[in-house]
Design an enzyme around this catalytic site. Structure first.
Site, mmCIF file in Angstrom:
data_model
loop_
_atom_site.group_PDB
_atom_site.id
_atom_site.type_symbol
_atom_site.label_atom_id
_atom_site.label_comp_id
_atom_site.label_asym_id
_atom_site.label_seq_id
_atom_site.Cartn_x
_atom_site.Cartn_y
_atom_site.Cartn_z
ATOM 1 N N SER A 113 -11.432 -1.052 3.034
ATOM 2 C CA SER A 113 -10.805 -1.438 4.307
ATOM 3 C C SER A 113 -10.182 -0.190 4.924
ATOM 4 C CB SER A 113 -9.701 -2.468 4.068
ATOM 5 O OG SER A 113 -10.256 -3.599 3.466
ATOM 6 N N ARG B 124 0.811 -1.232 0.000
ATOM 7 C CA ARG B 124 0.000 0.000 0.000
ATOM 8 C C ARG B 124 0.840 1.276 0.000
ATOM 9 N NH1 ARG B 124 -2.454 -3.283 -1.565
ATOM 10 N NH2 ARG B 124 -4.298 -4.305 -0.761
ATOM 11 N N GLU C 170 -5.329 2.721 6.621
ATOM 12 C CA GLU C 170 -4.994 2.667 5.185
ATOM 13 C C GLU C 170 -5.554 3.920 4.507
ATOM 14 O OE1 GLU C 170 -5.504 -1.100 3.237
ATOM 15 O OE2 GLU C 170 -6.209 -0.151 1.392
#
Ligand SMILES: Cc1cc2nc3c(=O)[nH]c(=O)nc-3n(C[C@H](O)[C@H](O)[C@H](O)COP(=O)(O)OP(=O)(O)OC[C@H]3O[C@@H](n4cnc5c(N)ncnc54)[C@H](O)[C@@H]3O)c2cc1C
Length: 300
Positions: free
Chosen positions: A226, A175, A296
């Site tokens: 998420s 990520r 995230e």
């Protein structure tokens, strides 16, 4: 902001400029106060002119793709937001490559590849982001991530000058990419190396992955997917569920009953609600399991 608008008009006369545009209209959380200036360049030239003017005048500037990984504060964004939505050209090459401009949605990229008989980007078809946001985040799902297919990216540096990155220079990791370390760089377009495949089999795979998303994810509520990164050795959603947090709310922000890894906006949630819910989840999971959950989602 008037001097900035005048400079933008002089550098890119046709660029669309809106003032006090609510960011809740441009984020999949449907949360966020107004941006002082909201720019919609239609060409790479307009994009580069806007970047050069804004960076030159030291106006704080936020790049926006599809807003599917952002939580924007209720007070909004001071400075300018550049939205890449109109820069959405996608082309396939003879050599199994596909080149897409920053604002092209991954769903479009995946469909274009499928129709051209190119496999490798099916994993991204259900990720509701743009190419620019996905490269920035190294978005991934199921068996793939952008790192596995992106081979070249044209980007603008902080002065609005164009450069090209190839292969490992993207600095992809879980990520993240080199663009996280250079917030003044702008992804303009990326090229993906794909492989020849059977269009019907590619379509089957995309349909299967889309069904898996519909079965597991609360797609009927605004969210940013998420909320937390996967902690090493665990699944964030499982930890949150095991901590008894499924369905827990702060105002209209809620831990999804369907998938505890998703924090959702039940309707009218503020950024403050969502931040308090994020903090509650982090504190509870830390206390119960000793695991630190890292966001995230980008908090702007
Ligand atoms: C229902 C749902 C499911 C999701 N599923 C997944 C999933 O399976 N896997 C996954 O990885 N993510 C998933 N996400 C999160 C999100 O879709 C991805 O992170 C996506 O890549 C973000 O792209 P975006 O265009 O929306 O980026 P944005 O949210 O607009 O921006 C994200 C970051 O990228 C920067 N950025 C955007 N464009 C540029 C540019 N052109 N140049 C430089 N920086 C730029 C922004 O400034 C920001 O910091 C999901 C989200 C939702 C709502």
């Amino acid at each position: 902001m008037n001097a900035c608008k005048a400079a933008l008009r002089s550098a890119a006369p046709d660029i669309e400029i809106w003032e006090n545009e609510p960011m809740s209209r441009h984020t999949t959380f449907a949360i966020g106060g107004p941006a002082d200036l909201f720019l919609l360049p239609r060409t790479a030239q307009e994009l580069s002119a806007a970047v050069a003017v804004l960076r030159g005048m030291e106006v704080p500037t936020l790049l926006l793709g599809n807003g599917s990984n952002m939580l924007v504060r209720d007070t909004g964004v001071r400075g300018a937001v550049i939205c890449t939505a109109e820069l959405d050209d996608v082309r396939t090459g003879e050599d199994g490559t596909l080149t897409a401009c920053a604002g092209a949605l991954l769903s479009r990229v995946a469909r274009k590849a499928q129709r051209a008989g190119l496999t490798g980007v099916e994993f991204a078809g259900g990720i509701p982001g743009s190419v620019g946001g996905a490269v920035f985040m190294n978005a991934g799902a199921y068996d793939g991530q952008m790192a596995g297919i992106v081979c070249r990216t044209d980007y603008l540096d902080g002065k609005g000058e164009m450069h090209t990155l190839e292969g490992a220079a993207h600095g992809f990791d879980y990520r993240r990419s080199i663009f996280r370390d250079h917030p003044d760089w702008t992804v303009v377009r990326s090229t993906m190396q794909l492989a020849p495949g059977d269009p019907a089999a590619i379509l089957d795979k995309m349909t299967d992955l889309a069904q898996r998303r519909r079965d597991k994810q609360p797609l009927n509520y605004p969210s940013a997917g998420s909320t937390f990164k996967r902690p090493q050795g665990y699944f964030a959603g499982r930890l949150i569920e095991d901590a008894g947090l499924k369905g827990v709310s702060v105002g209209a922000a809620q831990v999804s009953e369907k998938h505890a890894g998703f924090l959702i906006n039940r309707g009218g949630a503020t950024c403050e609600d969502m931040l308090r819910l994020i903090a509650l989840v982090q504190k509870t999971v830390q206390e119960r399991f000793g695991v630190a959950l890292e966001c995230e989602v980008r908090i702007i």
